[in-house]
Design a protein around this motif. Structure first.
Motif: not given
Length: 133
Positions: A103-116
């Motif tokens: 099981p892998a988790n999904h992580y999201r990192f959000i800035t004003g210009w986009g995301c990872m």
């Protein structure tokens, strides 16, 4: 249509993520680190680090807003780091990848210009690092 659910993660530092941006990404088979601008803090960045195999996606704000799962639950204004469930990015990975890395988790990192977006079994770690000009 998927409706992803966002679960905020404490990165250990508060900052205006909408004024931040990605500085660098270093990726290898079992290691990922990414440095993000800390607005108003000179010569320092927030490093996000994973010690495991990952799939990583860097995306501008516009293509992200056109994905099928634009309705969300749990998104907090001006928050940087999340664990995400039910998003298109994680759901559309190959069955072979899912079989090997579940099981892998999904992580999201959000800035004003986009995301990872990151898929990984390992949780992220965070640290403030010095950067060169």
């Amino acid at each position: 249509m998927n409706v992803p659910t966002y679960f905020p993660i404490d990165a250990g530092v508060s900052f205006a993520c909408d004024a931040s941006d990605l500085l660098t990404v270093n990726w290898s088979r079992d290691n990922l680190s990414a440095d993000f601008v800390l607005p108003g803090v000179e010569r320092r960045a927030l490093r996000v680090h994973f010690n495991d195999a990952t799939i990583v996606r860097l995306v501008d704000e516009f293509p992200l807003s056109t994905e099928q799962d634009t309705k969300t639950e749990g998104l907090v204004s001006r928050h940087f780091a999340y664990r995400v469930e039910g998003a298109v990015f994680a759901e559309t990975q190959s069955e072979a990848w899912k079989a090997n890395f579940y099981p892998a988790n999904h992580y999201r990192f959000i800035t004003g210009w986009g995301c990872m977006d990151v898929l990984s079994k390992a949780p992220p770690s965070f640290e403030i690092v010095a950067i060169e000009n």
